[in-house]
Design a protein around this motif. Structure first.
Motif, mmCIF file in Angstrom:
data_model
loop_
_atom_site.group_PDB
_atom_site.id
_atom_site.type_symbol
_atom_site.label_atom_id
_atom_site.label_comp_id
_atom_site.label_asym_id
_atom_site.label_seq_id
_atom_site.Cartn_x
_atom_site.Cartn_y
_atom_site.Cartn_z
ATOM 1 N N ALA A 1 0.831 -1.213 0.000
ATOM 2 C CA ALA A 1 0.000 0.000 0.000
ATOM 3 C C ALA A 1 0.862 1.259 0.000
ATOM 4 O O ALA A 1 0.525 2.257 -0.653
ATOM 5 N N SER B 1 0.795 4.016 -3.072
ATOM 6 C CA SER B 1 0.422 5.405 -2.801
ATOM 7 C C SER B 1 1.452 6.374 -3.349
ATOM 8 O O SER B 1 1.118 7.444 -3.865
ATOM 9 N N CYS C 1 1.686 6.189 -7.550
ATOM 10 C CA CYS C 1 0.605 6.772 -8.357
ATOM 11 C C CYS C 1 0.877 8.261 -8.585
ATOM 12 O O CYS C 1 0.628 8.790 -9.670
ATOM 13 N N ILE D 1 -10.584 -2.203 -4.120
ATOM 14 C CA ILE D 1 -10.156 -0.809 -3.958
ATOM 15 C C ILE D 1 -8.630 -0.795 -3.970
ATOM 16 O O ILE D 1 -7.986 -0.687 -2.926
ATOM 17 N N TYR D 2 -8.040 -0.971 -5.144
ATOM 18 C CA TYR D 2 -6.582 -1.008 -5.231
ATOM 19 C C TYR D 2 -6.152 -0.031 -6.334
ATOM 20 O O TYR D 2 -5.624 1.034 -6.052
ATOM 21 N N ALA E 1 -7.651 3.250 -5.563
ATOM 22 C CA ALA E 1 -6.915 4.116 -4.633
ATOM 23 C C ALA E 1 -5.804 4.848 -5.372
ATOM 24 O O ALA E 1 -5.563 6.041 -5.150
ATOM 25 N N ALA F 1 -7.319 7.602 -7.382
ATOM 26 C CA ALA F 1 -7.681 8.750 -6.553
ATOM 27 C C ALA F 1 -6.445 9.588 -6.228
ATOM 28 O O ALA F 1 -6.484 10.822 -6.294
ATOM 29 N N GLY F 2 -5.328 8.913 -5.903
ATOM 30 C CA GLY F 2 -4.102 9.656 -5.595
ATOM 31 C C GLY F 2 -3.587 10.427 -6.791
ATOM 32 O O GLY F 2 -3.223 11.611 -6.686
ATOM 33 N N ALA G 1 -4.235 8.516 -1.235
ATOM 34 C CA ALA G 1 -4.275 7.161 -1.803
ATOM 35 C C ALA G 1 -4.084 6.115 -0.706
ATOM 36 O O ALA G 1 -4.788 5.097 -0.657
ATOM 37 N N ILE H 1 -7.233 5.730 1.484
ATOM 38 C CA ILE H 1 -8.306 4.980 0.824
ATOM 39 C C ILE H 1 -7.991 3.482 0.826
ATOM 40 O O ILE H 1 -8.821 2.642 1.175
ATOM 41 N N ARG H 2 -6.741 3.167 0.459
ATOM 42 C CA ARG H 2 -6.336 1.756 0.443
ATOM 43 C C ARG H 2 -6.386 1.160 1.848
ATOM 44 O O ARG H 2 -6.830 0.020 2.037
ATOM 45 N N ALA I 1 -9.929 0.523 2.875
ATOM 46 C CA ALA I 1 -10.470 -0.647 2.171
ATOM 47 C C ALA I 1 -9.960 -1.931 2.815
ATOM 48 O O ALA I 1 -10.702 -2.911 2.988
#
Lengths: 210, 210, 210
Positions: free
Chosen positions: C102, C106, C109, C156-157, C160, C163-164, C189, C192-193, C196
């Motif tokens: 994760a 993050s 991204c 949700i990978y 995430a 989103a980042g 990011a 969110i990860r 999840a």
């Protein structure tokens, strides 16, 4: 024999033997001849293709040199139809596949290291490009036919390639002649891989933990 | 219709139909819609991406043309949600997937051969880039969802792409008009693939030997 | 702290943590230490390598910066041998792997989106390069060890990562400072990860239909 010719012949040999291993594995998996050509071409030309992409030598080498495709297809079909001639069973076929793979590995680790040095990379990176060039063709071959890659199953495999690439880089640092260094380093990699295959050498690993 | 427009429309069609096949396979594997978009985009844009990398046309085509991403995602979601509408069971869904894949294959073998010729590659290499462009998107799609790739399972698959690419290269060598040659070669590839699917054509292979 | 230094540290962190996840998964699969280094380096350096290839920034970044290889190998071996220290069983090891993954996701991204913007790509394409950079290292890691990729298993990978990347692109569009935007978007990011993973969030998917 000029240095350029030595490298050229090593390159052809690597493509042929890796393609041969791809053709043999295609026969084991009951693919048709065209599938064998695909797997063989991927095995024979995959390593050099990745090397050229990573180092920015584009278009990749075989775009301007169609003989590589011919060599790869010839190697693949030789391996594919040759499989049926080895009638003494599984053992002989698996051994032939492993030895062809070892030849390709030994040659490509040196050529990949040379390509890294040629773009001015650090010696550690040249060794890495050597290992990647040597391992990638076999990796793609195994992923295509859904086997666990030999490079991850066999413990002295990438390590043999690393030894060959490092020996080549070290030899050049010592100002030894390039052609002889290339042949010597490839023979070293082959000897290590052969000994590992013959005597079952392994690396210590932590046990299965999960 | 200008030649450039013909190629543009063929390209959009190839991306859409391959992405559609990716969306359908994502539905079969119970992925969520976002996973379907990933698999669809990889299927639709993978072949052209590999083509551009190998030929050194970087950045790859979709970096400067965001509409391709939109088309791929649209195709993927159409395939994903459309799967639920085909209520007549497995057979209809598998057929829809295979037909969409055949359209993408037929179009991309020609576009990939054209791209190879455009950088001055040998005709044999242009055919190879055609086959790779046609096969790679579907290959990535199948590897992602852990299926044995269609290109290795189906015997008349890469061969159909090869026929299309070769027909296009031959047509240009005969100085036929590019746009009509492209459409004709794509139709030929599609006809071969369709016949193989419809009549169960196969290539002779050696039996399972290991 | 300069903006360049922020990006540099984020990059090192991403490589280390992804390589760590690769080393842990190599231990789970009983690979030897050298195999762990391979899987770890592929996980840590795979995303940035794909990003550089797609955007035409060749040779890829680590050819001229050998410290990345050192960081990746260090991360891989830390994960590999660290696995044996987590003696409380499967759960703790799987959690450590997922958290390290994760962190890498993050960070990458944002770095991938930044790289896309730097070559002048459309904002939608910059988000795509962000997601691909974030997801590709873990994808290669999982394919190498023959697991279904986390990016396709976890709902949700990639979302995430999207989103980042989108938050970073939006922040720059609003003329916010780059360094703070990068850190903030990476934290978003990660949050969110993390949520999840912690709360078991999922996306609605259509059921298994085949």
């Amino acid at each position: 024999m000029s240095v350029a010719l030595v490298f050229q012949l090593l390159d052809y040999a690597g493509v042929f033997f890796f393609a041969f291993s791809g053709g043999m594995i295609a026969a084991r998996k009951s693919l048709d001849p065209f599938g064998a050509a695909i797997v063989g071409a991927a095995a024979g030309m995959g390593g050099g293709t990745l090397r050229d992409i990573l180092l920015g030598q584009l278009p990749v080498y075989w775009v301007d040199a169609p003989e590589y495709l011919a060599i790869a297809v010839a190697g693949a079909l030789t391996g594919y139809y040759g499989s049926t001639l080895l009638s003494t069973g599984t053992g002989a076929r698996r051994a032939a596949l492993a030895w062809a793979d070892a030849v390709g590995l030994s040659v490509f680790c040196v050529l990949g290291a040379q390509a890294g040095l040629a773009v001015g990379a650090h010696w550690a990176i040249a060794i890495l490009t050597g290992v990647m060039t040597a391992a990638f063709g076999g990796l793609v071959r195994d992923v295509l036919v859904n086997d666990v890659p030999l490079v991850l199953r066999e413990e002295i495999y990438a390590l043999a390639a690393l030894a060959g690439a490092a020996a080549y880089v070290a030899a050049l640092a010592l100002a030894l002649p390039a052609g002889a260094s290339a042949v010597g380093a490839a023979l070293l990699a082959f000897a290590i891989r052969a000994a590992a295959m013959r005597f079952g050498w392994t690396l210590p690993s932590i046990g299965r933990i999960d």
